[in-house]
Design a protein around this motif. Structure first.
Motif, PDB file in Angstrom:
ATOM      1  N   LEU A  29       2.412   4.149  10.188  1.00 42.10           N
ATOM      2  CA  LEU A  29       2.746   2.741  10.369  1.00 42.10           C
ATOM      3  C   LEU A  29       1.583   1.846   9.963  1.00 42.10           C
ATOM      4  CD1 LEU A  29       4.621   2.856  13.770  1.00 42.10           C
ATOM      5  CD2 LEU A  29       5.588   2.513  11.506  1.00 42.10           C
ATOM      6  N   ARG A  30       1.907   0.744   9.346  1.00 40.81           N
ATOM      7  CA  ARG A  30       0.915  -0.231   8.905  1.00 40.81           C
ATOM      8  C   ARG A  30       0.697  -1.273  10.007  1.00 40.81           C
ATOM      9  NH1 ARG A  30       2.667  -5.025   5.917  1.00 40.81           N
ATOM     10  NH2 ARG A  30       0.787  -6.257   5.653  1.00 40.81           N
ATOM     11  N   PRO A  41      -5.178  -3.072   0.173  1.00 38.81           N
ATOM     12  CA  PRO A  41      -3.772  -3.470   0.029  1.00 38.81           C
ATOM     13  C   PRO A  41      -2.980  -2.523  -0.869  1.00 38.81           C
ATOM     14  CG  PRO A  41      -5.205  -4.959  -1.188  1.00 38.81           C
ATOM     15  CD  PRO A  41      -6.091  -4.067  -0.371  1.00 38.81           C
ATOM     16  N   GLU A  42      -3.663  -1.791  -1.733  1.00 44.70           N
ATOM     17  CA  GLU A  42      -2.970  -0.835  -2.608  1.00 44.70           C
ATOM     18  C   GLU A  42      -2.421   0.368  -1.844  1.00 44.70           C
ATOM     19  OE1 GLU A  42      -7.227   0.482  -2.344  1.00 44.70           O
ATOM     20  OE2 GLU A  42      -6.240  -1.450  -2.603  1.00 44.70           O
ATOM     21  N   SER A  43      -2.834   0.537  -0.596  1.00 44.02           N
ATOM     22  CA  SER A  43      -2.351   1.659   0.215  1.00 44.02           C
ATOM     23  C   SER A  43      -1.080   1.338   0.989  1.00 44.02           C
ATOM     24  CB  SER A  43      -3.442   2.094   1.202  1.00 44.02           C
ATOM     25  OG  SER A  43      -4.538   2.640   0.503  1.00 44.02           O
ATOM     26  N   ARG A  44      -0.569   0.129   0.860  1.00 50.95           N
ATOM     27  CA  ARG A  44       0.684  -0.235   1.515  1.00 50.95           C
ATOM     28  C   ARG A  44       1.843   0.495   0.841  1.00 50.95           C
ATOM     29  NH1 ARG A  44      -0.679  -6.630   1.356  1.00 50.95           N
ATOM     30  NH2 ARG A  44      -2.349  -6.574   2.899  1.00 50.95           N
ATOM     31  N   VAL A  45       2.806   0.929   1.651  1.00 53.89           N
ATOM     32  CA  VAL A  45       3.945   1.695   1.160  1.00 53.89           C
ATOM     33  C   VAL A  45       5.223   1.013   1.630  1.00 53.89           C
ATOM     34  CG1 VAL A  45       5.123   3.928   1.241  1.00 53.89           C
ATOM     35  CG2 VAL A  45       2.623   3.838   1.265  1.00 53.89           C
ATOM     36  N   THR A  46       6.157   0.825   0.712  1.00 54.59           N
ATOM     37  CA  THR A  46       7.454   0.255   1.078  1.00 54.59           C
ATOM     38  C   THR A  46       8.504   1.349   1.112  1.00 54.59           C
ATOM     39  OG1 THR A  46       7.950  -0.287  -1.206  1.00 54.59           O
ATOM     40  CG2 THR A  46       6.935  -2.008   0.103  1.00 54.59           C
ATOM     41  N   SER A  47       9.505   1.178   1.957  1.00 51.25           N
ATOM     42  CA  SER A  47      10.568   2.175   2.031  1.00 51.25           C
ATOM     43  C   SER A  47      11.654   1.911   0.992  1.00 51.25           C
ATOM     44  CB  SER A  47      11.169   2.215   3.438  1.00 51.25           C
ATOM     45  OG  SER A  47      11.608   0.929   3.803  1.00 51.25           O
ATOM     46  N   ARG A  48      11.889   0.647   0.685  1.00 54.04           N
ATOM     47  CA  ARG A  48      12.846   0.270  -0.360  1.00 54.04           C
ATOM     48  C   ARG A  48      12.230  -0.802  -1.231  1.00 54.04           C
ATOM     49  NH1 ARG A  48      16.523  -0.746   4.032  1.00 54.04           N
ATOM     50  NH2 ARG A  48      16.916   1.277   4.913  1.00 54.04           N
ATOM     51  N   ASN A  50      12.758  -3.937  -2.200  1.00 51.80           N
ATOM     52  CA  ASN A  50      12.536  -5.325  -1.778  1.00 51.80           C
ATOM     53  C   ASN A  50      12.116  -5.465  -0.317  1.00 51.80           C
ATOM     54  OD1 ASN A  50      13.132  -6.420  -4.325  1.00 51.80           O
ATOM     55  ND2 ASN A  50      15.311  -6.201  -3.916  1.00 51.80           N
ATOM     56  N   ASP A  51      11.878  -4.365   0.363  1.00 49.86           N
ATOM     57  CA  ASP A  51      11.448  -4.422   1.761  1.00 49.86           C
ATOM     58  C   ASP A  51       9.963  -4.747   1.848  1.00 49.86           C
ATOM     59  OD1 ASP A  51      13.923  -3.825   2.706  1.00 49.86           O
ATOM     60  OD2 ASP A  51      13.464  -1.769   3.292  1.00 49.86           O
ATOM     61  N   PRO A  52       9.554  -5.397   2.921  1.00 52.14           N
ATOM     62  CA  PRO A  52       8.108  -5.579   3.123  1.00 52.14           C
ATOM     63  C   PRO A  52       7.459  -4.226   3.440  1.00 52.14           C
ATOM     64  CG  PRO A  52       9.338  -6.397   5.004  1.00 52.14           C
ATOM     65  CD  PRO A  52      10.350  -6.010   3.966  1.00 52.14           C
ATOM     66  N   PRO A  53       6.171  -4.089   3.151  1.00 53.57           N
ATOM     67  CA  PRO A  53       5.507  -2.798   3.411  1.00 53.57           C
ATOM     68  C   PRO A  53       5.245  -2.587   4.905  1.00 53.57           C
ATOM     69  CG  PRO A  53       3.956  -4.373   2.490  1.00 53.57           C
ATOM     70  CD  PRO A  53       5.300  -5.049   2.510  1.00 53.57           C
ATOM     71  N   TYR A  54       5.986  -1.675   5.502  1.00 47.29           N
ATOM     72  CA  TYR A  54       5.818  -1.343   6.921  1.00 47.29           C
ATOM     73  C   TYR A  54       4.888  -0.152   7.125  1.00 47.29           C
ATOM     74  CZ  TYR A  54       9.864  -4.325   7.796  1.00 47.29           C
ATOM     75  OH  TYR A  54      10.722  -5.382   7.862  1.00 47.29           O
ATOM     76  N   TYR A  55       4.555   0.541   6.041  1.00 49.75           N
ATOM     77  CA  TYR A  55       3.798   1.779   6.150  1.00 49.75           C
ATOM     78  C   TYR A  55       2.520   1.690   5.326  1.00 49.75           C
ATOM     79  CZ  TYR A  55       8.288   3.248   7.903  1.00 49.75           C
ATOM     80  OH  TYR A  55       9.435   3.322   8.622  1.00 49.75           O
TER      81      TYR A  55
END
Length: 84
Positions: A29-30, A41-48, A50-55
């Protein structure tokens, strides 16, 4: 039927078993606006798409520690005397 006992043995003056856990490229979790979030910031992961990066994806012992703790908890649940 008795519960199996976790195998604890002494090898080269060290208690065994060794526990290994993955610690490379673990997704967790982020925490928005945390130091890590701002510095990497390059380590942010999105699930879909257009979703915001939650991970967040990180590597290192701090990412492996929760998995090792969980494994030790399971070993202690199976045999509370395993490390004595």
């Amino acid at each position: 039927m008795p519960k199996p006992r976790a195998a604890l043995r002494i090898v080269d003056h060290y208690a065994k078993p060794d526990l290994l856990a993955p610690g490379n490229r673990i997704i967790s979790l982020r925490v928005p606006n945390s130091d890590l979030d701002r510095l990497f910031p390059e380590s942010r992961v999105t699930s879909r798409q257009n979703d915001p990066p939650y991970y967040f994806e990180l590597s290192g012992t701090s990412m492996a520690a929760p998995q090792v703790s969980g494994a030790v908890a399971l070993m202690l649940e199976l045999d509370p005397q395993v490390f004595r």
